[in-house]
Motif scaffolding. Sequence first.
Motif, PDB file in Angstrom:
ATOM      1  N   ASP A   1     -13.400  -1.982   0.122  1.00  0.00           N
ATOM      2  CA  ASP A   1     -13.633  -1.334  -1.167  1.00  0.00           C
ATOM      3  C   ASP A   1     -12.503  -1.576  -2.148  1.00  0.00           C
ATOM      4  OD1 ASP A   1     -15.917  -0.114   0.118  1.00  0.00           O
ATOM      5  OD2 ASP A   1     -14.470   1.214   1.074  1.00  0.00           O
ATOM      6  N   VAL A   2     -11.265  -1.360  -1.687  1.00  0.00           N
ATOM      7  CA  VAL A   2     -10.145  -1.523  -2.614  1.00  0.00           C
ATOM      8  C   VAL A   2      -9.864  -2.986  -2.927  1.00  0.00           C
ATOM      9  CG1 VAL A   2      -9.064   0.682  -2.057  1.00  0.00           C
ATOM     10  CG2 VAL A   2      -8.452  -1.358  -0.738  1.00  0.00           C
ATOM     11  N   ALA A   3     -10.445  -3.919  -2.158  1.00  0.00           N
ATOM     12  CA  ALA A   3     -10.307  -5.336  -2.518  1.00  0.00           C
ATOM     13  C   ALA A   3     -10.898  -5.602  -3.896  1.00  0.00           C
ATOM     14  CB  ALA A   3     -10.978  -6.223  -1.474  1.00  0.00           C
TER      15      ALA A   3
ATOM     16  N   ALA B   1      -1.350  10.324  -6.493  1.00  0.00           N
ATOM     17  CA  ALA B   1      -0.024   9.900  -6.936  1.00  0.00           C
ATOM     18  C   ALA B   1      -0.036   8.506  -7.551  1.00  0.00           C
ATOM     19  CB  ALA B   1       0.951   9.949  -5.763  1.00  0.00           C
ATOM     20  N   HIS B   2      -0.890   7.600  -7.013  1.00  0.00           N
ATOM     21  CA  HIS B   2      -0.808   6.190  -7.403  1.00  0.00           C
ATOM     22  C   HIS B   2      -2.103   5.614  -7.975  1.00  0.00           C
ATOM     23  CE1 HIS B   2       3.193   5.816  -5.657  1.00  0.00           C
ATOM     24  NE2 HIS B   2       2.751   6.459  -4.590  1.00  0.00           N
ATOM     25  N   GLY B   3      -3.204   6.323  -7.896  1.00  0.00           N
ATOM     26  CA  GLY B   3      -4.454   5.852  -8.479  1.00  0.00           C
ATOM     27  C   GLY B   3      -5.434   5.260  -7.504  1.00  0.00           C
ATOM     28  N   ALA B   4      -4.949   4.629  -6.437  1.00  0.00           N
ATOM     29  CA  ALA B   4      -5.843   4.052  -5.426  1.00  0.00           C
ATOM     30  C   ALA B   4      -5.093   3.956  -4.110  1.00  0.00           C
ATOM     31  CB  ALA B   4      -6.347   2.673  -5.850  1.00  0.00           C
ATOM     32  N   ALA B   5      -5.806   4.185  -3.009  1.00  0.00           N
ATOM     33  CA  ALA B   5      -5.154   4.215  -1.700  1.00  0.00           C
ATOM     34  C   ALA B   5      -6.121   3.767  -0.620  1.00  0.00           C
ATOM     35  CB  ALA B   5      -4.643   5.621  -1.383  1.00  0.00           C
TER      36      ALA B   5
ATOM     37  N   ALA C   1      -6.387  -2.596   7.584  1.00  0.00           N
ATOM     38  CA  ALA C   1      -7.114  -1.663   6.722  1.00  0.00           C
ATOM     39  C   ALA C   1      -8.218  -0.943   7.475  1.00  0.00           C
ATOM     40  CB  ALA C   1      -7.695  -2.404   5.532  1.00  0.00           C
ATOM     41  N   GLN C   2      -8.395   0.313   7.147  1.00  0.00           N
ATOM     42  CA  GLN C   2      -9.453   1.159   7.685  1.00  0.00           C
ATOM     43  C   GLN C   2     -10.159   1.822   6.497  1.00  0.00           C
ATOM     44  OE1 GLN C   2      -7.451   4.047  10.149  1.00  0.00           O
ATOM     45  NE2 GLN C   2      -6.670   2.544  11.612  1.00  0.00           N
ATOM     46  N   THR C   3     -10.895   2.864   6.775  1.00  0.00           N
ATOM     47  CA  THR C   3     -11.342   3.803   5.757  1.00  0.00           C
ATOM     48  C   THR C   3     -10.926   5.184   6.245  1.00  0.00           C
ATOM     49  OG1 THR C   3     -13.545   4.144   6.727  1.00  0.00           O
ATOM     50  CG2 THR C   3     -13.321   2.370   5.117  1.00  0.00           C
ATOM     51  N   PRO C   4     -10.755   6.149   5.324  1.00  0.00           N
ATOM     52  CA  PRO C   4     -11.220   6.161   3.937  1.00  0.00           C
ATOM     53  C   PRO C   4     -10.368   5.310   2.997  1.00  0.00           C
ATOM     54  CG  PRO C   4     -10.115   8.226   4.462  1.00  0.00           C
ATOM     55  CD  PRO C   4     -10.238   7.477   5.751  1.00  0.00           C
ATOM     56  N   GLN C   5     -11.052   4.886   1.917  1.00  0.00           N
ATOM     57  CA  GLN C   5     -10.412   4.187   0.815  1.00  0.00           C
ATOM     58  C   GLN C   5     -10.762   4.959  -0.456  1.00  0.00           C
ATOM     59  OE1 GLN C   5     -11.121  -0.061   0.935  1.00  0.00           O
ATOM     60  NE2 GLN C   5     -10.674  -0.171   3.110  1.00  0.00           N
ATOM     61  N   ILE C   6      -9.786   5.132  -1.323  1.00  0.00           N
ATOM     62  CA  ILE C   6      -9.921   6.085  -2.418  1.00  0.00           C
ATOM     63  C   ILE C   6      -9.468   5.448  -3.717  1.00  0.00           C
ATOM     64  CG2 ILE C   6      -9.333   8.424  -3.201  1.00  0.00           C
ATOM     65  CD1 ILE C   6      -8.365   8.933  -0.276  1.00  0.00           C
ATOM     66  N   GLY C   7     -10.199   5.714  -4.780  1.00  0.00           N
ATOM     67  CA  GLY C   7      -9.794   5.254  -6.096  1.00  0.00           C
ATOM     68  C   GLY C   7     -10.407   6.131  -7.161  1.00  0.00           C
ATOM     69  N   ARG C   8      -9.967   5.929  -8.380  1.00  0.00           N
ATOM     70  CA  ARG C   8     -10.615   6.639  -9.486  1.00  0.00           C
ATOM     71  C   ARG C   8     -12.070   6.206  -9.550  1.00  0.00           C
ATOM     72  NH1 ARG C   8      -5.430   5.503 -11.615  1.00  0.00           N
ATOM     73  NH2 ARG C   8      -4.276   7.424 -12.102  1.00  0.00           N
ATOM     74  N   LEU C   9     -12.948   7.171  -9.705  1.00  0.00           N
ATOM     75  CA  LEU C   9     -14.382   6.867  -9.674  1.00  0.00           C
ATOM     76  C   LEU C   9     -14.755   5.837 -10.727  1.00  0.00           C
ATOM     77  CD1 LEU C   9     -17.273   7.269  -8.746  1.00  0.00           C
ATOM     78  CD2 LEU C   9     -17.373   9.365 -10.116  1.00  0.00           C
TER      79      LEU C   9
ATOM     80  N   HIS D   1      -8.882  -7.110  -6.967  1.00  0.00           N
ATOM     81  CA  HIS D   1      -9.444  -8.220  -7.744  1.00  0.00           C
ATOM     82  C   HIS D   1      -9.396  -7.930  -9.241  1.00  0.00           C
ATOM     83  CE1 HIS D   1     -12.116 -11.563  -8.739  1.00  0.00           C
ATOM     84  NE2 HIS D   1     -12.888 -10.725  -9.402  1.00  0.00           N
ATOM     85  N   GLU D   2      -9.533  -6.641  -9.592  1.00  0.00           N
ATOM     86  CA  GLU D   2      -9.528  -6.236 -11.000  1.00  0.00           C
ATOM     87  C   GLU D   2      -8.124  -5.932 -11.505  1.00  0.00           C
ATOM     88  OE1 GLU D   2     -12.511  -5.652 -13.120  1.00  0.00           O
ATOM     89  OE2 GLU D   2     -13.124  -7.118 -11.616  1.00  0.00           O
ATOM     90  N   GLY D   3      -7.119  -6.092 -10.639  1.00  0.00           N
ATOM     91  CA  GLY D   3      -5.746  -5.869 -11.064  1.00  0.00           C
ATOM     92  C   GLY D   3      -5.268  -4.436 -10.952  1.00  0.00           C
ATOM     93  N   VAL D   4      -6.001  -3.595 -10.236  1.00  0.00           N
ATOM     94  CA  VAL D   4      -5.612  -2.203 -10.046  1.00  0.00           C
ATOM     95  C   VAL D   4      -4.681  -2.111  -8.837  1.00  0.00           C
ATOM     96  CG1 VAL D   4      -6.431   0.130  -9.545  1.00  0.00           C
ATOM     97  CG2 VAL D   4      -7.779  -1.379 -11.033  1.00  0.00           C
ATOM     98  N   PRO D   5      -3.478  -1.558  -8.989  1.00  0.00           N
ATOM     99  CA  PRO D   5      -2.573  -1.439  -7.839  1.00  0.00           C
ATOM    100  C   PRO D   5      -3.139  -0.500  -6.779  1.00  0.00           C
ATOM    101  CG  PRO D   5      -1.404  -1.115  -9.914  1.00  0.00           C
ATOM    102  CD  PRO D   5      -2.864  -1.078 -10.234  1.00  0.00           C
ATOM    103  N   VAL D   6      -2.969  -0.874  -5.513  1.00  0.00           N
ATOM    104  CA  VAL D   6      -3.458  -0.092  -4.387  1.00  0.00           C
ATOM    105  C   VAL D   6      -2.299   0.158  -3.429  1.00  0.00           C
ATOM    106  CG1 VAL D   6      -5.069  -0.007  -2.440  1.00  0.00           C
ATOM    107  CG2 VAL D   6      -5.772  -1.083  -4.599  1.00  0.00           C
ATOM    108  N   HIS D   7      -2.166   1.377  -2.954  1.00  0.00           N
ATOM    109  CA  HIS D   7      -1.128   1.730  -1.988  1.00  0.00           C
ATOM    110  C   HIS D   7      -1.760   2.072  -0.649  1.00  0.00           C
ATOM    111  CE1 HIS D   7       1.311   1.961  -5.595  1.00  0.00           C
ATOM    112  NE2 HIS D   7       2.387   2.194  -4.863  1.00  0.00           N
ATOM    113  N   VAL D   8      -1.045   1.766   0.433  1.00  0.00           N
ATOM    114  CA  VAL D   8      -1.527   2.158   1.761  1.00  0.00           C
ATOM    115  C   VAL D   8      -0.963   3.526   2.120  1.00  0.00           C
ATOM    116  CG1 VAL D   8      -1.728  -0.217   2.590  1.00  0.00           C
ATOM    117  CG2 VAL D   8       0.369   1.068   3.043  1.00  0.00           C
TER     118      VAL D   8
END
Length: 239
Positions: free
Chosen positions: A186-188, A123-127, A158-166, A192-199
């Motif tokens: 991982d999502v840090a 839904a959001h690209g990274a979680a 924060a825990q894992t799993p952490q997910i993003g576009r490969l 850092h690259e400006g990619v929005p991350v949702h929990v």
Amino acid sequence: MDAVVLGAGGATRMGGEDKLLATLGDAPLIVWSLRAFEQAPEIRHMVVTASPANRDHLADAIRAHRLTKVARVVLGGTSRAGSVLCGLEALADGGAAFAVIHDGARPFVTPEIIARGVEMARAHGAAVAAAPSVDTVKLVTPAGRVTRTLPREQVWLAQTPQIGRLDDLLQAHRRNRDRLAEFTDDVALLEHEGVPVHVFESDAGNVKITRPADLQAARIRVAAMPGYPDSKTEPGGQQ
């Protein structure tokens, strides 16, 4: 969607014991995480990172427990993020749109947690899996002086799993290759690259085994699961 499960960590806080190979119930500890991903229908393939010392042992455990989604066991790097990069590189040509990254030392992840993360990432690209803090959080100087109290309702652990576009994850790790040791999350790198991350809400029981006391607590938890030790148990107490 493919996954990287991290198994290359050291044993510096475990008194020299490789926690990932430590016995937990009917299997090595890392197998519990791998079973959850094996059962998750959203996951196609897994890559497991390993150290030179445990690579053969991990491969043996994967074969013994018939974890058919594990495509490769690869050597990790000198830091956590370095190992993630090794795993992502192994996934690079597989055609997956997203990558799921999980610490092999979190044995109580469940297929349900994985599914929630996949849904949020799509839904959001990274979680990132996280649990709301039940404690008040203080920012403290190295000398021990409190500088700020954070609003508890805004603090998630924060825990894992952490997910993003490969591709996002891979490029972020490659661009920061010379400073990967600075990132413990991982999502840090995506942040850092400006990619929005949702929990997405995980479970306080999705703990990381770090010290001998954590391993003992995990063994007590497994021993209390229904059917143990007469039947094999799965992550989260499922049979």
